[in-house]
Design a protein around this motif. Structure first.
Motif, PDB file in Angstrom:
ATOM      1  N   VAL A 134      22.390   2.970  58.571  1.00 31.39           N
ATOM      2  CA  VAL A 134      21.686   1.691  58.522  1.00 31.39           C
ATOM      3  C   VAL A 134      21.466   1.347  57.050  1.00 31.39           C
ATOM      4  O   VAL A 134      20.839   2.122  56.311  1.00 31.39           O
ATOM      5  CB  VAL A 134      20.350   1.744  59.278  1.00 31.39           C
ATOM      6  CG1 VAL A 134      19.686   0.366  59.278  1.00 31.39           C
ATOM      7  CG2 VAL A 134      20.570   2.225  60.713  1.00 31.39           C
ATOM      8  N   VAL A 135      21.993   0.210  56.632  1.00 34.00           N
ATOM      9  CA  VAL A 135      21.970  -0.182  55.221  1.00 34.00           C
ATOM     10  C   VAL A 135      20.830  -1.175  54.994  1.00 34.00           C
ATOM     11  O   VAL A 135      20.750  -2.207  55.668  1.00 34.00           O
ATOM     12  CB  VAL A 135      23.308  -0.804  54.803  1.00 34.00           C
ATOM     13  CG1 VAL A 135      23.304  -1.084  53.298  1.00 34.00           C
ATOM     14  CG2 VAL A 135      24.478   0.103  55.185  1.00 34.00           C
ATOM     15  N   PHE A 136      19.988  -0.868  54.035  1.00 32.85           N
ATOM     16  CA  PHE A 136      18.864  -1.735  53.688  1.00 32.85           C
ATOM     17  C   PHE A 136      19.048  -2.295  52.280  1.00 32.85           C
ATOM     18  O   PHE A 136      19.542  -1.600  51.384  1.00 32.85           O
ATOM     19  CB  PHE A 136      17.546  -0.960  53.726  1.00 32.85           C
ATOM     20  CG  PHE A 136      17.105  -0.552  55.102  1.00 32.85           C
ATOM     21  CD1 PHE A 136      16.219  -1.342  55.821  1.00 32.85           C
ATOM     22  CD2 PHE A 136      17.571   0.624  55.676  1.00 32.85           C
ATOM     23  CE1 PHE A 136      15.806  -0.966  57.093  1.00 32.85           C
ATOM     24  CE2 PHE A 136      17.155   1.012  56.941  1.00 32.85           C
ATOM     25  CZ  PHE A 136      16.269   0.207  57.656  1.00 32.85           C
ATOM     26  N   GLY A 137      18.648  -3.529  52.096  1.00 28.50           N
ATOM     27  CA  GLY A 137      18.575  -4.122  50.773  1.00 28.50           C
ATOM     28  C   GLY A 137      17.157  -3.992  50.255  1.00 28.50           C
ATOM     29  O   GLY A 137      16.200  -4.395  50.934  1.00 28.50           O
ATOM     30  N   VAL A 138      16.990  -3.416  49.082  1.00 28.69           N
ATOM     31  CA  VAL A 138      15.666  -3.150  48.512  1.00 28.69           C
ATOM     32  C   VAL A 138      15.276  -4.325  47.626  1.00 28.69           C
ATOM     33  O   VAL A 138      15.895  -4.556  46.581  1.00 28.69           O
ATOM     34  CB  VAL A 138      15.677  -1.833  47.709  1.00 28.69           C
ATOM     35  CG1 VAL A 138      14.283  -1.528  47.157  1.00 28.69           C
ATOM     36  CG2 VAL A 138      16.169  -0.682  48.579  1.00 28.69           C
ATOM     37  N   THR A 139      14.258  -5.064  48.030  1.00 31.78           N
ATOM     38  CA  THR A 139      13.882  -6.268  47.279  1.00 31.78           C
ATOM     39  C   THR A 139      13.110  -5.957  46.009  1.00 31.78           C
ATOM     40  O   THR A 139      13.153  -6.739  45.050  1.00 31.78           O
ATOM     41  CB  THR A 139      13.049  -7.206  48.160  1.00 31.78           C
ATOM     42  OG1 THR A 139      11.863  -6.527  48.606  1.00 31.78           O
ATOM     43  CG2 THR A 139      13.856  -7.657  49.375  1.00 31.78           C
ATOM     44  N   ARG A 140      12.401  -4.831  45.982  1.00 30.82           N
ATOM     45  CA  ARG A 140      11.676  -4.403  44.789  1.00 30.82           C
ATOM     46  C   ARG A 140      11.799  -2.884  44.654  1.00 30.82           C
ATOM     47  O   ARG A 140      11.808  -2.172  45.648  1.00 30.82           O
ATOM     48  CB  ARG A 140      10.182  -4.766  44.870  1.00 30.82           C
ATOM     49  CG  ARG A 140       9.930  -6.272  44.944  1.00 30.82           C
ATOM     50  CD  ARG A 140       8.436  -6.562  45.121  1.00 30.82           C
ATOM     51  NE  ARG A 140       8.192  -7.971  45.333  1.00 30.82           N
ATOM     52  CZ  ARG A 140       8.039  -8.862  44.358  1.00 30.82           C
ATOM     53  NH1 ARG A 140       8.078  -8.456  43.095  1.00 30.82           N
ATOM     54  NH2 ARG A 140       7.829 -10.130  44.628  1.00 30.82           N
ATOM     55  N   ASN A 141      11.863  -2.397  43.420  1.00 30.08           N
ATOM     56  CA  ASN A 141      11.941  -0.962  43.179  1.00 30.08           C
ATOM     57  C   ASN A 141      10.541  -0.389  43.051  1.00 30.08           C
ATOM     58  O   ASN A 141       9.843  -0.633  42.051  1.00 30.08           O
ATOM     59  CB  ASN A 141      12.747  -0.657  41.910  1.00 30.08           C
ATOM     60  CG  ASN A 141      14.239  -0.794  42.130  1.00 30.08           C
ATOM     61  OD1 ASN A 141      14.681  -1.126  43.226  1.00 30.08           O
ATOM     62  ND2 ASN A 141      15.025  -0.543  41.091  1.00 30.08           N
ATOM     63  N   GLY A 142      10.099   0.337  44.065  1.00 34.21           N
ATOM     64  CA  GLY A 142       8.792   0.961  44.018  1.00 34.21           C
ATOM     65  C   GLY A 142       7.680  -0.056  43.886  1.00 34.21           C
ATOM     66  O   GLY A 142       7.628  -1.044  44.618  1.00 34.21           O
ATOM     67  N   THR A 143       6.798   0.167  42.912  1.00 36.48           N
ATOM     68  CA  THR A 143       5.667  -0.735  42.695  1.00 36.48           C
ATOM     69  C   THR A 143       5.978  -1.814  41.659  1.00 36.48           C
ATOM     70  O   THR A 143       5.097  -2.567  41.254  1.00 36.48           O
ATOM     71  CB  THR A 143       4.440   0.065  42.230  1.00 36.48           C
ATOM     72  OG1 THR A 143       4.764   0.779  41.023  1.00 36.48           O
ATOM     73  CG2 THR A 143       4.014   1.069  43.303  1.00 36.48           C
ATOM     74  N   ASP A 144       7.224  -1.889  41.233  1.00 39.37           N
ATOM     75  CA  ASP A 144       7.629  -2.884  40.236  1.00 39.37           C
ATOM     76  C   ASP A 144       7.377  -4.288  40.785  1.00 39.37           C
ATOM     77  O   ASP A 144       7.770  -4.619  41.897  1.00 39.37           O
ATOM     78  CB  ASP A 144       9.112  -2.707  39.903  1.00 39.37           C
ATOM     79  CG  ASP A 144       9.510  -3.436  38.625  1.00 39.37           C
ATOM     80  OD1 ASP A 144       8.821  -4.395  38.255  1.00 39.37           O
ATOM     81  OD2 ASP A 144      10.515  -3.038  38.021  1.00 39.37           O
ATOM     82  N   SER A 145       6.737  -5.131  39.988  1.00 39.05           N
ATOM     83  CA  SER A 145       6.429  -6.486  40.434  1.00 39.05           C
ATOM     84  C   SER A 145       7.611  -7.437  40.266  1.00 39.05           C
ATOM     85  O   SER A 145       7.590  -8.551  40.795  1.00 39.05           O
ATOM     86  CB  SER A 145       5.230  -7.041  39.653  1.00 39.05           C
ATOM     87  OG  SER A 145       5.525  -7.095  38.262  1.00 39.05           O
ATOM     88  N   VAL A 146       8.634  -7.002  39.537  1.00 34.95           N
ATOM     89  CA  VAL A 146       9.805  -7.855  39.316  1.00 34.95           C
ATOM     90  C   VAL A 146      10.776  -7.674  40.477  1.00 34.95           C
ATOM     91  O   VAL A 146      11.227  -6.553  40.748  1.00 34.95           O
ATOM     92  CB  VAL A 146      10.506  -7.500  37.992  1.00 34.95           C
ATOM     93  CG1 VAL A 146      11.726  -8.385  37.778  1.00 34.95           C
ATOM     94  CG2 VAL A 146       9.529  -7.624  36.824  1.00 34.95           C
ATOM     95  N   PRO A 147      11.127  -8.745  41.189  1.00 32.01           N
ATOM     96  CA  PRO A 147      12.057  -8.593  42.318  1.00 32.01           C
ATOM     97  C   PRO A 147      13.456  -8.243  41.843  1.00 32.01           C
ATOM     98  O   PRO A 147      13.879  -8.639  40.746  1.00 32.01           O
ATOM     99  CB  PRO A 147      12.022  -9.968  42.991  1.00 32.01           C
ATOM    100  CG  PRO A 147      11.598 -10.914  41.907  1.00 32.01           C
ATOM    101  CD  PRO A 147      10.672 -10.140  41.024  1.00 32.01           C
ATOM    102  N   ASN A 148      14.171  -7.492  42.648  1.00 32.66           N
ATOM    103  CA  ASN A 148      15.555  -7.149  42.316  1.00 32.66           C
ATOM    104  C   ASN A 148      16.437  -8.387  42.481  1.00 32.66           C
ATOM    105  O   ASN A 148      16.352  -9.088  43.493  1.00 32.66           O
ATOM    106  CB  ASN A 148      16.066  -6.034  43.231  1.00 32.66           C
ATOM    107  CG  ASN A 148      15.410  -4.708  42.930  1.00 32.66           C
ATOM    108  OD1 ASN A 148      15.017  -4.441  41.796  1.00 32.66           O
ATOM    109  ND2 ASN A 148      15.269  -3.858  43.940  1.00 32.66           N
ATOM    110  N   PRO A 149      17.314  -8.657  41.511  1.00 28.87           N
ATOM    111  CA  PRO A 149      18.185  -9.821  41.623  1.00 28.87           C
ATOM    112  C   PRO A 149      19.440  -9.524  42.445  1.00 28.87           C
ATOM    113  O   PRO A 149      19.908  -8.391  42.485  1.00 28.87           O
ATOM    114  CB  PRO A 149      18.554 -10.118  40.162  1.00 28.87           C
ATOM    115  CG  PRO A 149      18.550  -8.766  39.504  1.00 28.87           C
ATOM    116  CD  PRO A 149      17.466  -7.979  40.207  1.00 28.87           C
ATOM    117  N   HIS A 150      19.950 -10.549  43.116  1.00 30.63           N
ATOM    118  CA  HIS A 150      21.249 -10.475  43.795  1.00 30.63           C
ATOM    119  C   HIS A 150      21.346  -9.280  44.752  1.00 30.63           C
ATOM    120  O   HIS A 150      22.329  -8.537  44.761  1.00 30.63           O
ATOM    121  CB  HIS A 150      22.388 -10.405  42.772  1.00 30.63           C
ATOM    122  CG  HIS A 150      22.292 -11.439  41.687  1.00 30.63           C
ATOM    123  ND1 HIS A 150      22.282 -12.792  41.952  1.00 30.63           N
ATOM    124  CD2 HIS A 150      22.187 -11.311  40.337  1.00 30.63           C
ATOM    125  CE1 HIS A 150      22.184 -13.460  40.814  1.00 30.63           C
ATOM    126  NE2 HIS A 150      22.123 -12.584  39.817  1.00 30.63           N
TER     127      HIS A 150
END
Length: 230
Positions: free
Chosen positions: A136-152
């Motif tokens: 099951v493949v998930f897209g991670v929108t944020r890395n840990g507690t980082d407030s900056v969202p992951n791009p693309h």
């Protein structure tokens, strides 16, 4: 895995050298590219799997290949939840088939269902229990507690899935990409946090003895329909 860090452009450290590749002529490059095309063109989706075991090490190597994919800002916004226990796969099948029955019952729309008719797909997904692995493949929108969202995220995960399917094919395994809509039940089933978004399920194993390829699935668009030169 080491910490993913961001640097100002003028302070960004570099590798000591670019990875060396063997020098080739244009003919050699074309030959290698053509050979790879012929190899990967033999990959097809499989909907009939055997229960023959697959070594975990093989799946881990394929996942490492997927993890080498390029990604936006090198955030590597993917997580692969591998289901192999009978209990987990049975729970997955029950949940997926419930969503699929809703889809085939009308939610999916007659036009969309018409596109699938030539592939012989139904709401029944026995291969989810039979195949040794479901990734099951998930897209991670944020890395840990980082407030900056992951791009693309979607684009990056799509590239990683392409490498994963290629690695599995190179290992002599059959695969099937399945998407469920809605798919948030996968977070609960795979124990993944809310900031990870389910994108796809990849069924992996050996094809059953009676596995076949629908004629419609064997059709590939020619080059002049999938490319343009400007």
């Amino acid at each position: 895995m080491g910490e993913i860090r961001a640097f100002p452009l003028d302070l960004c450290p570099t590798m000591p050298h670019w990875p060396k590749t063997r020098e080739m002529t244009d003919d050699e490059r074309t030959s290698r590219a053509t050979a790879f095309f012929k190899q990967i063109a033999s990959r097809h989706s499989c909907r009939s799997f055997s229960g023959r075991p697959v070594a975990r090490a093989t799946i881990e190597a394929a996942l490492r290949a997927a993890g080498s994919a390029p990604s936006g800002a090198n955030r590597q916004p993917w997580h692969f939840a591998v289901l192999s226990s009978p209990g987990a796969k049975t729970a997955l099948r029950v949940a997926v088939e419930e969503e699929e029955r809703n889809f085939y019952g009308g939610i999916g729309g007659s036009e969309w269902q018409g596109l699938l008719r030539g592939l012989g797909t139904t709401a029944e997904k026995p291969y989810l229990e039979i195949a040794p692995f479901v990734i099951v493949v998930f897209g991670v929108t944020r890395n840990g507690t980082d407030s900056v969202p992951n791009p693309h995220v979607t684009e990056s995960v799509g590239i990683a899935c392409g490498l994963l399917l290629t690695a599995l094919h190179e290992a002599g395994l059959a695969s099937l990409v399945h998407t469920a809509t809605p798919a948030r039940f996968l977070n609960r089933l795979c124990r993944r946090p809310a900031h990870e978004r389910p994108i796809a399920m990849i069924v992996v194993g050996h094809p059953a003895e009676d596995a076949a390829i629908p004629e419609a699935a064997a059709v590939r668009k020619p080059l002049d329909q999938i490319s343009s030169w400007l």
